[in-house]
Design a protein around this motif. Structure first.
Motif, PDB file in Angstrom:
ATOM      1  N   TRP A 117       0.831  -1.213   0.000  1.00  0.00           N
ATOM      2  CA  TRP A 117       0.000   0.000   0.000  1.00  0.00           C
ATOM      3  C   TRP A 117       0.862   1.258   0.000  1.00  0.00           C
ATOM      4  O   TRP A 117       0.568   2.224  -0.715  1.00  0.00           O
ATOM      5  CB  TRP A 117      -0.952   0.013   1.192  1.00  0.00           C
ATOM      6  CG  TRP A 117      -2.149  -0.847   0.991  1.00  0.00           C
ATOM      7  CD1 TRP A 117      -2.469  -1.978   1.678  1.00  0.00           C
ATOM      8  CD2 TRP A 117      -3.201  -0.680   0.026  1.00  0.00           C
ATOM      9  NE1 TRP A 117      -3.644  -2.510   1.196  1.00  0.00           N
ATOM     10  CE2 TRP A 117      -4.115  -1.739   0.184  1.00  0.00           C
ATOM     11  CE3 TRP A 117      -3.445   0.267  -0.968  1.00  0.00           C
ATOM     12  CZ2 TRP A 117      -5.258  -1.868  -0.593  1.00  0.00           C
ATOM     13  CZ3 TRP A 117      -4.587   0.130  -1.749  1.00  0.00           C
ATOM     14  CH2 TRP A 117      -5.478  -0.921  -1.570  1.00  0.00           C
ATOM     15  N   ASP A 121       0.974   4.095  -2.950  1.00  0.00           N
ATOM     16  CA  ASP A 121       0.770   5.519  -2.665  1.00  0.00           C
ATOM     17  C   ASP A 121       1.918   6.357  -3.199  1.00  0.00           C
ATOM     18  O   ASP A 121       1.701   7.410  -3.804  1.00  0.00           O
ATOM     19  CB  ASP A 121       0.618   5.759  -1.162  1.00  0.00           C
ATOM     20  CG  ASP A 121      -0.720   5.292  -0.618  1.00  0.00           C
ATOM     21  OD1 ASP A 121      -1.659   5.065  -1.417  1.00  0.00           O
ATOM     22  OD2 ASP A 121      -0.823   5.140   0.622  1.00  0.00           O
ATOM     23  N   LYS A 124       1.554   6.753  -6.755  1.00  0.00           N
ATOM     24  CA  LYS A 124       0.260   7.327  -7.111  1.00  0.00           C
ATOM     25  C   LYS A 124      -0.566   6.366  -7.968  1.00  0.00           C
ATOM     26  O   LYS A 124      -1.178   6.740  -8.966  1.00  0.00           O
ATOM     27  CB  LYS A 124       0.440   8.667  -7.818  1.00  0.00           C
ATOM     28  CG  LYS A 124       1.284   9.642  -7.013  1.00  0.00           C
ATOM     29  CD  LYS A 124       0.800  11.035  -7.114  1.00  0.00           C
ATOM     30  CE  LYS A 124       1.607  12.039  -6.362  1.00  0.00           C
ATOM     31  NZ  LYS A 124       2.082  11.744  -5.059  1.00  0.00           N
ATOM     32  N   LYS A 126      -3.687   3.683  -7.929  1.00  0.00           N
ATOM     33  CA  LYS A 126      -4.908   3.282  -7.222  1.00  0.00           C
ATOM     34  C   LYS A 126      -5.083   1.776  -7.365  1.00  0.00           C
ATOM     35  O   LYS A 126      -4.970   1.226  -8.453  1.00  0.00           O
ATOM     36  CB  LYS A 126      -6.134   3.981  -7.816  1.00  0.00           C
ATOM     37  CG  LYS A 126      -6.061   5.488  -7.740  1.00  0.00           C
ATOM     38  CD  LYS A 126      -6.264   5.965  -6.343  1.00  0.00           C
ATOM     39  CE  LYS A 126      -6.264   7.486  -6.306  1.00  0.00           C
ATOM     40  NZ  LYS A 126      -5.659   8.030  -5.157  1.00  0.00           N
ATOM     41  N   GLU A 128      -7.424  -1.855  -6.074  1.00  0.00           N
ATOM     42  CA  GLU A 128      -8.658  -2.378  -5.510  1.00  0.00           C
ATOM     43  C   GLU A 128      -8.404  -2.791  -4.068  1.00  0.00           C
ATOM     44  O   GLU A 128      -7.340  -3.318  -3.746  1.00  0.00           O
ATOM     45  CB  GLU A 128      -9.139  -3.599  -6.299  1.00  0.00           C
ATOM     46  CG  GLU A 128      -9.540  -3.304  -7.723  1.00  0.00           C
ATOM     47  CD  GLU A 128     -10.751  -2.406  -7.821  1.00  0.00           C
ATOM     48  OE1 GLU A 128     -11.705  -2.601  -7.032  1.00  0.00           O
ATOM     49  OE2 GLU A 128     -10.738  -1.497  -8.667  1.00  0.00           O
ATOM     50  N   GLN A 129      -9.366  -2.542  -3.214  1.00  0.00           N
ATOM     51  CA  GLN A 129      -9.227  -2.919  -1.810  1.00  0.00           C
ATOM     52  C   GLN A 129      -9.289  -4.443  -1.687  1.00  0.00           C
ATOM     53  O   GLN A 129     -10.206  -5.069  -2.204  1.00  0.00           O
ATOM     54  CB  GLN A 129     -10.356  -2.276  -0.998  1.00  0.00           C
ATOM     55  CG  GLN A 129     -10.152  -2.321   0.484  1.00  0.00           C
ATOM     56  CD  GLN A 129      -9.052  -1.384   0.953  1.00  0.00           C
ATOM     57  OE1 GLN A 129      -8.681  -0.447   0.282  1.00  0.00           O
ATOM     58  NE2 GLN A 129      -8.530  -1.642   2.131  1.00  0.00           N
TER      59      GLN A 129
END
Length: 148
Positions: A117, A121, A124, A126, A128-129
């Motif tokens: 994670w 970040d 940058k 994104k 999927e959880q």
């Protein structure tokens, strides 16, 4: 080989990696664009040397590399699996091997999730959880391949 994460050159490199242009970095630090360019050339060489040294020491055959992003994709010769070496501001230089594991039973579950994670970040990207580090890594690395 040491990566100077607290160094000004590394700060310039991180800013460029996140999309800042040299002229904007120069204005932020009140220095010339040429000074930023020289610093980035030096930092790129350091990052390249570190990525290649990590590949060599971990017996990873280099397939592709993006020094400006701090990413190296390769193939582990002894393990015969894909490998990724990357530079993280928070976690330093990391090597990740493609694998299917029983992540819920692993003592490093929390560390792996945090690493993935955090690096997403930094880049940058994104994601999927999910609570599965293997799936998270697959998604992250597929997106990173597009950058190389």
């Amino acid at each position: 080989m040491f990566l100077p994460t607290g160094d000004r050159q590394f700060e310039f490199w991180k800013l460029r990696r996140s999309g800042s242009r040299n002229i904007n970095i120069a204005h932020s630090f009140n220095i010339s664009r040429q000074a930023v360019s020289r610093a980035l050339i030096g930092m790129d060489k350091r990052v390249e040397n570190i990525l290649l040294e990590m590949a060599r020491s971990n017996q990873i055959h280099v397939e592709s590399m993006n020094v400006e992003r701090g990413i190296l994709f390769g193939q582990s010769i002894p393990l015969n699996v894909s490998a990724l070496i990357f530079v993280s501001e928070k976690h330093g230089v990391q090597v990740w091997y493609e694998h299917e594991g029983d992540c819920n039973e692993c003592s490093r579950y929390k560390e792996c999730m945090e690493l993935l994670w955090d690096f997403a970040d930094e880049m940058k990207i994104k994601l999927e959880q999910t609570d599965d580090p293997t799936k998270l890594a697959e998604e992250l690395f597929e997106k990173l391949r597009e950058l190389v």
